[in-house]
Scaffold this motif. Structure first.
Motif, PDB file in Angstrom:
ATOM      1  N   VAL A   1       0.843  -1.203   0.000  1.00 35.12           N
ATOM      2  CA  VAL A   1       0.000   0.000   0.000  1.00 35.12           C
ATOM      3  C   VAL A   1       0.875   1.250   0.000  1.00 35.12           C
ATOM      4  O   VAL A   1       0.663   2.186  -0.782  1.00 35.12           O
ATOM      5  N   SER A   2       1.882   1.261   0.850  1.00 41.63           N
ATOM      6  CA  SER A   2       2.780   2.419   0.949  1.00 41.63           C
ATOM      7  C   SER A   2       3.544   2.645  -0.348  1.00 41.63           C
ATOM      8  O   SER A   2       3.819   3.787  -0.735  1.00 41.63           O
ATOM      9  N   ALA A   3       3.891   1.547  -1.033  1.00 47.99           N
ATOM     10  CA  ALA A   3       4.636   1.662  -2.290  1.00 47.99           C
ATOM     11  C   ALA A   3       3.804   2.357  -3.355  1.00 47.99           C
ATOM     12  O   ALA A   3       4.288   3.269  -4.057  1.00 47.99           O
ATOM     13  N   TYR A   4       2.557   1.950  -3.513  1.00 52.33           N
ATOM     14  CA  TYR A   4       1.701   2.556  -4.538  1.00 52.33           C
ATOM     15  C   TYR A   4       1.363   4.004  -4.187  1.00 52.33           C
ATOM     16  O   TYR A   4       1.313   4.867  -5.073  1.00 52.33           O
ATOM     17  N   LEU A   5       1.165   4.291  -2.915  1.00 51.76           N
ATOM     18  CA  LEU A   5       0.896   5.675  -2.506  1.00 51.76           C
ATOM     19  C   LEU A   5       2.109   6.563  -2.791  1.00 51.76           C
ATOM     20  O   LEU A   5       1.972   7.691  -3.269  1.00 51.76           O
ATOM     21  N   GLY A   6       3.297   6.062  -2.490  1.00 51.28           N
ATOM     22  CA  GLY A   6       4.505   6.850  -2.713  1.00 51.28           C
ATOM     23  C   GLY A   6       4.839   7.021  -4.171  1.00 51.28           C
ATOM     24  O   GLY A   6       5.427   8.031  -4.572  1.00 51.28           O
ATOM     25  N   GLY A   7       4.461   6.043  -4.999  1.00 50.16           N
ATOM     26  CA  GLY A   7       4.750   6.139  -6.426  1.00 50.16           C
ATOM     27  C   GLY A   7       3.796   7.037  -7.181  1.00 50.16           C
ATOM     28  O   GLY A   7       4.140   7.580  -8.237  1.00 50.16           O
ATOM     29  N   ALA A   8       2.584   7.225  -6.647  1.00 53.11           N
ATOM     30  CA  ALA A   8       1.557   7.990  -7.361  1.00 53.11           C
ATOM     31  C   ALA A   8       2.002   9.390  -7.779  1.00 53.11           C
ATOM     32  O   ALA A   8       1.778   9.794  -8.932  1.00 53.11           O
ATOM     33  N   PRO A   9       2.647  10.185  -6.892  1.00 50.93           N
ATOM     34  CA  PRO A   9       3.043  11.540  -7.308  1.00 50.93           C
ATOM     35  C   PRO A   9       4.119  11.566  -8.377  1.00 50.93           C
ATOM     36  O   PRO A   9       4.365  12.617  -8.975  1.00 50.93           O
ATOM     37  N   LEU A  10       4.771  10.429  -8.622  1.00 46.50           N
ATOM     38  CA  LEU A  10       5.851  10.381  -9.607  1.00 46.50           C
ATOM     39  C   LEU A  10       5.354  10.071 -11.009  1.00 46.50           C
ATOM     40  O   LEU A  10       6.096  10.204 -11.978  1.00 46.50           O
ATOM     41  N   VAL A  11       4.088   9.654 -11.118  1.00 47.25           N
ATOM     42  CA  VAL A  11       3.535   9.226 -12.404  1.00 47.25           C
ATOM     43  C   VAL A  11       2.896  10.407 -13.125  1.00 47.25           C
ATOM     44  O   VAL A  11       2.084  11.138 -12.547  1.00 47.25           O
TER      45      VAL A  11
END
Length: 320
Positions: A149-159
């Protein structure tokens, strides 16, 4: 240590080619300008890490491979009666098996998205999860799903690409269901806090790297893990509550001046307390639930923890 394959987002290059050939675009309205500014920030953040949208998908695929193999190996190793002995019902065991199947489905989806961009998807690595019984598997699963969950949340602003962001979101919501189910089936609080916690790709990779023993050629990640952070021996895990002192060990401890406690709902994302290698640091007041702990070289007043100031970690801590 595994490193992250850099690839070029073919889909994004196609968009650039179309843009250069198109006639002048009309002036953006205020709402469109806001979207444009957000995308610029996303591109800048990803560029700082050297990651394209497809690189971020490859990173997500690396994690999904790990989770899929985790469940496959676990259920191959431990018979159903070990899960029953934990107090799990037959339906809960079947649901746990279903979680493994959905992780495999995530792998297939991400492989297809990456291949459509003209890039070879990373392959599964070799893993050592260190579990010796079903109890250890379920305990590790609870942590892995929360980290997902933390990985997808952290990656979202980079996309930058909205389609890719939506694809990731369809996986994120399911990962969150996995985490809540495993916690509930383990007879611990299903929803420990009101907000989940984003982590940077490097922090996530640092949590995943100890499970990875080797990867096929072309499937390594450029990201390198932070030094490992652990609790000092002899501490009572049940005593981890706000106000308590925790002693931590790491090869980088001598350079650290702060403990960084990252969890959902904190302004800026992280609470910092002074750290001393000999005496440890204090768990901040008001902290509770699933928490990531790092050692840092600074303790910004705005509560923002960046990779630049992380010296070791993260370590997962459940604060009561």
């Amino acid at each position: 240590m595994p490193s992250f394959t850099k690839s070029v987002g073919a889909a994004m290059m196609g968009l650039l080619a179309l843009t250069s050939a198109a006639p002048s675009a009309p002036k953006l309205n205020q709402s469109q300008m806001k979207i444009h500014e957000v995308m610029k920030r996303q591109n800048a953040a990803a560029a700082a890490l050297g990651l394209s949208d497809v690189d971020i998908l490859q990173f997500a695929l690396t994690l999904e491979h790990l989770e899929s193999e985790f469940y496959r190996l676990g259920f191959a190793q431990f018979p159903a009666d070990q899960f029953t002995a934990l107090g799990l019902t037959q339906q809960e065991i079947e649901d746990l098996i279903k979680i493994g199947e959905t992780e495999s489905a995530h792998v297939v989806l991400l492989q297809g998205a990456i291949a459509q961009a003209g890039v070879q998807p990373v392959q599964a690595c070799q893993y050592n999860f260190g579990f010796t019984d079903a109890a250890g598997m379920v305990q590790t699963a609870a942590v892995l799903e929360q980290v997902g969950v933390s990985a997808y949340l952290g990656g979202a602003p980079l996309v930058a690409d909205g389609g890719i962001l939506t694809t990731a979101a369809t996986i994120l919501t399911v990962e969150a269901r996995h985490a809540s189910f495993i916690r509930a089936a383990s007879k611990i609080v299903a929803v420990p806090q009101a907000f989940d916690t984003p982590l940077s790709p490097k922090q996530v990779f640092s949590l995943a790297a100890p499970f990875i023993t080797s990867c096929p050629e072309g499937s390594n990640l450029i990201l390198t893990a932070f030094p490992t952070l652990t609790m000092a021996a002899g501490q009572d895990v049940a005593a981890l509550q706000a106000g308590a002192t925790v002693q931590l060990q790491s090869d980088a401890a001598a350079q650290a001046t702060f403990c960084a406690f990252t969890t959902g709902g904190i302004p800026g994302g992280t609470a910092f307390t002074p750290f001393n290698a000999a005496t440890g640091c204090q768990i901040p007041q008001g902290l509770a639930g699933f928490t990531y702990v790092n050692l840092a070289s600074d303790g910004p007043l705005n509560g923002v923890l960046t990779d630049e100031i992380i010296l070791a970690g993260p370590m997962v801590m459940q604060v009561s």
